[in-house]
Design a protein around this motif. Structure first.
Motif, PDB file in Angstrom:
ATOM      1  N   LEU A 133      42.392  43.755  45.607  1.00 33.23           N
ATOM      2  CA  LEU A 133      40.933  43.723  45.630  1.00 33.23           C
ATOM      3  C   LEU A 133      40.438  45.014  46.260  1.00 33.23           C
ATOM      4  CD1 LEU A 133      40.447  40.075  46.968  1.00 33.23           C
ATOM      5  CD2 LEU A 133      40.007  40.837  44.630  1.00 33.23           C
ATOM      6  N   ALA A 134      39.218  45.427  45.908  1.00 28.01           N
ATOM      7  CA  ALA A 134      38.655  46.642  46.493  1.00 28.01           C
ATOM      8  C   ALA A 134      38.592  46.491  48.015  1.00 28.01           C
ATOM      9  CB  ALA A 134      37.256  46.886  45.932  1.00 28.01           C
ATOM     10  N   PRO A 135      38.876  47.550  48.773  1.00 31.00           N
ATOM     11  CA  PRO A 135      39.138  48.917  48.306  1.00 31.00           C
ATOM     12  C   PRO A 135      40.622  49.227  48.121  1.00 31.00           C
ATOM     13  CG  PRO A 135      38.893  48.937  50.667  1.00 31.00           C
ATOM     14  CD  PRO A 135      38.716  47.507  50.238  1.00 31.00           C
ATOM     15  N   THR A 136      41.485  48.225  48.204  1.00 36.92           N
ATOM     16  CA  THR A 136      42.917  48.481  48.123  1.00 36.92           C
ATOM     17  C   THR A 136      43.512  47.827  46.885  1.00 36.92           C
ATOM     18  OG1 THR A 136      43.065  48.526  50.539  1.00 36.92           O
ATOM     19  CG2 THR A 136      45.126  48.305  49.321  1.00 36.92           C
ATOM     20  N   VAL A 144      51.651  34.922  34.467  1.00 36.90           N
ATOM     21  CA  VAL A 144      51.229  35.523  35.741  1.00 36.90           C
ATOM     22  C   VAL A 144      50.061  34.721  36.295  1.00 36.90           C
ATOM     23  CG1 VAL A 144      50.317  37.582  36.868  1.00 36.90           C
ATOM     24  CG2 VAL A 144      52.003  37.815  35.034  1.00 36.90           C
ATOM     25  N   ALA A 145      50.254  34.122  37.479  1.00 35.06           N
ATOM     26  CA  ALA A 145      49.174  33.415  38.169  1.00 35.06           C
ATOM     27  C   ALA A 145      48.383  34.448  38.963  1.00 35.06           C
ATOM     28  CB  ALA A 145      49.746  32.351  39.093  1.00 35.06           C
ATOM     29  N   ARG A 146      47.063  34.478  38.777  1.00 34.45           N
ATOM     30  CA  ARG A 146      46.230  35.514  39.383  1.00 34.45           C
ATOM     31  C   ARG A 146      44.919  34.918  39.895  1.00 34.45           C
ATOM     32  NH1 ARG A 146      42.684  36.476  35.045  1.00 34.45           N
ATOM     33  NH2 ARG A 146      43.511  35.833  33.021  1.00 34.45           N
ATOM     34  N   GLY A 147      44.151  35.724  40.626  1.00 34.56           N
ATOM     35  CA  GLY A 147      42.899  35.262  41.217  1.00 34.56           C
ATOM     36  C   GLY A 147      43.050  35.030  42.714  1.00 34.56           C
TER      37      GLY A 147
END
Length: 274
Positions: A125-128, A241-244
């Protein structure tokens, strides 16, 4: 698990004067032999991205100016079928955001070995933002077996549980794990007719301690994401791929647990490795 991490130079909002040479992917990027690579966009808050390898664009569909070139949206995979073939050795990879001033999301180098398969995933996630590079050690074809791999990229999950066709096939897949293990599923009574296989992913949260004592419920009520594969035949290899990001749990002023929904609800992306 054999992982390869890019040497990263992160710049979240770095405006570029140029995004490198636009070129025909089929005629200029693809060598006759080399490493096989897929790219997956799994950074929830990042806009659509474009991929450059050695300063040549290898993703998206070019459009007529002044419209915006096609990009890989969140959850998207490139190429959708098979793998891109890139020259072996050190490759300069850059991920940009065409709709945000062509800012560079990720950039760095990765070593690619000829004849090997890789998935390069943009995460964070932003910023990384962080690239997660997995070598795809595709299993050998064996009998009536089909293969599934589940990678956990939900940063605040505890683990994942995998159910294939109604039976638990894997448990305890922690964050940034799962890339090294393909789960074999033997298609019962296969008779040369493609079948349908449901795969369910249970996402578990993490228990937490509050001022009211230990909350035994997880940070996220476990849910099930189901990916139903049709046209399955022996030898197929799939990656899920599990994401979020999971919802979080805290206490209100009265000390009662309150679940806060996330903007980036957990979900899954799926693609075929073979």
């Amino acid at each position: 698990m054999k992982k390869y991490f890019l040497l990263i130079s992160i710049s979240t909002i770095l405006l570029l004067g140029s995004c490198g040479e636009e070129s025909s992917f089929l005629t200029e990027i693809l060598p006759a032999e080399g490493a096989r690579v897929k790219f997956l966009h799994a950074a929830p808050d990042a806009p659509g991205v474009a991929i450059f390898v050695n300063d040549k664009k290898v993703s998206g569909t070019l459009t007529v100016a002044p419209t915006t070139p096609g990009t890989i949206a969140y959850g998207g995979i490139f190429p959708a079928n098979d793998y891109a073939v890139l020259p072996a050795g050190s490759a300069k990879v850059k991920v940009t955001t065409p709709t945000v001033g062509d800012a560079t999301l990720l950039s760095g180098d990765v070593n690619l070995e000829a004849g090997k398969y890789y998935t390069v995933i943009a995460t964070g996630l932003a910023p990384t933002y962080t690239p997660y590079v997995v070598q795809d050690n595709l299993p050998e074809i064996s009998g009536n077996k089909v293969f599934f791999r589940v990678i956990n990229l939900i940063p605040n999950s505890a683990d994942l549980e995998v159910d294939i066709a109604g039976s638990i096939a894997a448990t305890g897949i922690k964050v940034s794990q799962g890339g090294d293990k393909f789960i074999a599923y033997d298609i019962p009574n296969f008779t040369n007719t493609a079948v349908t296989v449901p795969v369910k992913i249970k996402i578990n949260g993490t228990a937490t301690t509050t001022t009211a004592g230990t909350v035994t419920a997880s940070l996220f009520t476990p849910t099930t994401n189901t990916v139903t594969y049709s046209g399955v035949t022996p030898g197929r290899v799939y990656t899920i791929v599990a994401r979020g990001v999971l919802s979080t749990q805290a206490l209100d002023a009265a000390g009662r647990p309150v679940v806060t929904a996330t903007r980036f609800a957990p979900t899954v992306s799926s693609y075929i490795n073979r």
